[in-house]
Scaffold this motif. Structure first.
Motif, PDB file in Angstrom:
ATOM      1  N   LEU A  71      -7.794  14.387   3.537  1.00 27.70           N
ATOM      2  CA  LEU A  71      -6.996  13.444   4.311  1.00 27.70           C
ATOM      3  C   LEU A  71      -6.656  12.274   3.404  1.00 27.70           C
ATOM      4  N   GLU A  72      -5.387  11.905   3.368  1.00 31.53           N
ATOM      5  CA  GLU A  72      -4.955  10.772   2.561  1.00 31.53           C
ATOM      6  C   GLU A  72      -4.246   9.767   3.466  1.00 31.53           C
ATOM      7  N   GLU A  73      -4.749   8.564   3.532  1.00 27.31           N
ATOM      8  CA  GLU A  73      -4.135   7.563   4.393  1.00 27.31           C
ATOM      9  C   GLU A  73      -2.878   7.004   3.745  1.00 27.31           C
ATOM     10  N   ALA A  74      -1.798   7.034   4.490  1.00 26.56           N
ATOM     11  CA  ALA A  74      -0.543   6.397   4.087  1.00 26.56           C
ATOM     12  C   ALA A  74      -0.342   5.188   4.981  1.00 26.56           C
ATOM     13  N   ARG A  75      -0.201   4.029   4.377  1.00 28.42           N
ATOM     14  CA  ARG A  75      -0.051   2.798   5.143  1.00 28.42           C
ATOM     15  C   ARG A  75       1.405   2.351   5.177  1.00 28.42           C
ATOM     16  N   ASP A  76       1.714   1.546   6.175  1.00 28.02           N
ATOM     17  CA  ASP A  76       3.055   0.968   6.314  1.00 28.02           C
ATOM     18  C   ASP A  76       4.132   2.059   6.237  1.00 28.02           C
ATOM     19  N   VAL A  77       3.934   3.137   6.984  1.00 23.88           N
ATOM     20  CA  VAL A  77       4.892   4.240   6.972  1.00 23.88           C
ATOM     21  C   VAL A  77       6.148   3.817   7.715  1.00 23.88           C
ATOM     22  N   ARG A  78       7.290   4.018   7.066  1.00 25.27           N
ATOM     23  CA  ARG A  78       8.576   3.612   7.633  1.00 25.27           C
ATOM     24  C   ARG A  78       9.619   4.693   7.380  1.00 25.27           C
ATOM     25  N   ARG A  79      10.656   4.675   8.219  1.00 26.07           N
ATOM     26  CA  ARG A  79      11.764   5.601   8.045  1.00 26.07           C
ATOM     27  C   ARG A  79      12.598   5.217   6.833  1.00 26.07           C
ATOM     28  N   THR A  80      13.098   6.232   6.149  1.00 30.63           N
ATOM     29  CA  THR A  80      14.052   6.035   5.064  1.00 30.63           C
ATOM     30  C   THR A  80      15.186   7.034   5.253  1.00 30.63           C
ATOM     31  N   ALA A  81      16.216   6.929   4.425  1.00 31.80           N
ATOM     32  CA  ALA A  81      17.326   7.873   4.515  1.00 31.80           C
ATOM     33  C   ALA A  81      16.862   9.296   4.236  1.00 31.80           C
ATOM     34  N   ALA A  82      15.823   9.446   3.413  1.00 28.01           N
ATOM     35  CA  ALA A  82      15.341  10.775   3.046  1.00 28.01           C
ATOM     36  C   ALA A  82      14.245  11.293   3.965  1.00 28.01           C
ATOM     37  N   GLY A  83      13.751  10.469   4.866  1.00 25.33           N
ATOM     38  CA  GLY A  83      12.667  10.880   5.742  1.00 25.33           C
ATOM     39  C   GLY A  83      11.769   9.703   6.061  1.00 25.33           C
ATOM     40  N   PHE A  84      10.620   9.644   5.394  1.00 26.32           N
ATOM     41  CA  PHE A  84       9.670   8.555   5.599  1.00 26.32           C
ATOM     42  C   PHE A  84       9.033   8.189   4.265  1.00 26.32           C
ATOM     43  N   GLU A  85       8.578   6.962   4.192  1.00 27.68           N
ATOM     44  CA  GLU A  85       7.873   6.509   2.994  1.00 27.68           C
ATOM     45  C   GLU A  85       6.679   5.674   3.416  1.00 27.68           C
ATOM     46  N   GLY A  86       5.559   5.855   2.730  1.00 28.36           N
ATOM     47  CA  GLY A  86       4.376   5.059   2.966  1.00 28.36           C
ATOM     48  C   GLY A  86       3.746   4.651   1.657  1.00 28.36           C
ATOM     49  N   ARG A  87       2.753   3.806   1.748  1.00 27.35           N
ATOM     50  CA  ARG A  87       2.023   3.391   0.550  1.00 27.35           C
ATOM     51  C   ARG A  87       0.615   3.941   0.614  1.00 27.35           C
ATOM     52  N   MET A  88       0.214   4.577  -0.474  1.00 29.43           N
ATOM     53  CA  MET A  88      -1.101   5.175  -0.517  1.00 29.43           C
ATOM     54  C   MET A  88      -2.146   4.110  -0.812  1.00 29.43           C
ATOM     55  N   MET A  89      -3.405   4.499  -0.811  1.00 29.38           N
ATOM     56  CA  MET A  89      -4.482   3.533  -0.947  1.00 29.38           C
ATOM     57  C   MET A  89      -4.447   2.787  -2.278  1.00 29.38           C
ATOM     58  N   ASP A  90      -3.887   3.407  -3.319  1.00 25.50           N
ATOM     59  CA  ASP A  90      -3.785   2.725  -4.615  1.00 25.50           C
ATOM     60  C   ASP A  90      -2.545   1.845  -4.717  1.00 25.50           C
ATOM     61  N   GLY A  91      -1.778   1.737  -3.621  1.00 24.46           N
ATOM     62  CA  GLY A  91      -0.586   0.899  -3.607  1.00 24.46           C
ATOM     63  C   GLY A  91       0.692   1.603  -4.007  1.00 24.46           C
ATOM     64  N   SER A  92       0.601   2.835  -4.456  1.00 21.83           N
ATOM     65  CA  SER A  92       1.794   3.546  -4.902  1.00 21.83           C
ATOM     66  C   SER A  92       2.603   4.045  -3.714  1.00 21.83           C
ATOM     67  N   PRO A  93       3.946   4.007  -3.806  1.00 22.45           N
ATOM     68  CA  PRO A  93       4.777   4.533  -2.717  1.00 22.45           C
ATOM     69  C   PRO A  93       4.799   6.054  -2.749  1.00 22.45           C
ATOM     70  N   ARG A  94       4.981   6.661  -1.590  1.00 21.85           N
ATOM     71  CA  ARG A  94       5.097   8.113  -1.537  1.00 21.85           C
ATOM     72  C   ARG A  94       6.095   8.496  -0.464  1.00 21.85           C
TER      73      ARG A  94
END
Length: 315
Positions: free
Chosen positions: A191-214
């Motif tokens: 299980l990987e927590e994605a924080r601040d998940v939001r809609r984007t034109a391509a789908g969704f984007e969140g920030r992983m625990m290390d701060g990197s966007p995904r």
């Protein structure tokens, strides 16, 4: 059914394995209702969501009764345990409801977390299979039916997690956390927590625990914290709790159930089966969510999925 006070260094023991007879009993539902609701601004687990001011957990109780659960245990804050009758008014006929308090030791800046709450509940379960759900989320009848059937019929030492498509959990949510599931051959691997998940034109984007966007696909399987456990799980969770305490957690650290399960599956200590559900769950995170949630519940009532008043349906 009130949990004894837990010192930070001395958690209570789990119920343990009460034998084959206990494992064949109808499952119990554990509802996590002890959160502080800091972002919501109050006790969101009891916020009036239905036409008769039912909280979301009332609908989970209703669906659990239809799915063959025999009992529900609410984990509540200290001082909100007895009288248990306050929770019976939301229960369907045939579903016994009680409460256990989640008590910690000395006061701290944050609660001990959802993993600690489950440990508080396992003292009341006598080794029977059990599900875990959040009080402030709506899961849908299909999800409870899938989980109930799994707990009655599955392999003794296999646990379960209801998963949803990410896009189906984001209909009125933005800037929320989601636990993204890594699944191989139907089994949960991480299980990987994605924080601040939001809609984007391509789908969704969140920030992983290390701060990197995904970037996250709309059909990515995610957890909404609806689990099924049995057999060895209470003992495995207590071992994880002891490791958490040995790490000398800070005053705001919480022992969270998803983190504990993630560690247990990554080390292959337990096996968790992914159980896809097709519904569209929703829940309460912030105060502004309440109006949307009330409209969603009203729509389900209007369609005849739920009665207009769940009160007074106790045995």
């Amino acid at each position: 059914m009130v949990g004894a006070a837990w010192g930070a260094g001395a958690p209570t023991g789990s119920a343990g394995d009460a034998g084959a007879e206990a494992r064949t009993r109808p499952p119990t539902l554990v509802i996590l209702a002890a959160g502080s609701g800091r972002r919501f601004g109050g006790a969101k687990q009891f916020a009036p969501a239905g036409p008769a001011d039912e909280p979301l957990l009332a609908y989970t109780l209703h669906d659990a009764g239809l799915a063959g659960f025999a009992r529900a245990v609410l984990v509540v804050p200290p001082g909100q345990g007895p009288p248990e009758g306050r929770y019976h008014r939301w229960a369907p006929a045939g579903l016994a409801v009680g409460a256990v308090e989640q008590r910690g030791g000395k006061p701290r800046a944050a609660p001990w977390g959802t993993g600690h709450a489950v440990l508080a509940a396992t003292r009341e379960l006598s080794g029977c299979p059990f599900a875990v759900a959040n009080a402030d989320d709506f899961y849908g009848r299909d999800a409870l039916a899938i989980l109930g059937a799994f707990l009655r019929d599955g392999a003794d030492q296999e646990h379960g997690l209801i998963t949803y498509r990410l896009g189906h959990t984001m209909e009125h949510a933005d800037g929320v956390s989601r636990a993204v599931c890594k699944i191989h051959g139907g089994t949960l691997w991480a299980l990987e927590e994605a924080r601040d998940v939001r809609r984007t034109a391509a789908g969704f984007e969140g920030r992983m625990m290390d701060g990197s966007p995904r970037q996250l696909a709309p059909d990515a399987p995610v957890s909404m914290n609806l689990w099924g456990f049995r057999g060895d799980f209470p003992a495995a969770l207590e071992s994880a709790w002891r490791r958490f305490l040995r790490a000398a957690p800070g005053p705001e650290a919480e022992f969270m159930l998803p983190d504990a399960v993630d560690g247990l599956v990554r080390t292959r200590t337990i096996t968790v089966r992914a159980l896809p559900a097709g519904g569209r769950p929703f829940g309460l995170t912030r105060a502004q969510d309440l109006a949307v949630v009330r409209r969603r519940i009203a729509s389900l009532v209007a369609r005849g999925v739920y009665p207009a008043d769940l009160r007074g349906r106790a045995p």
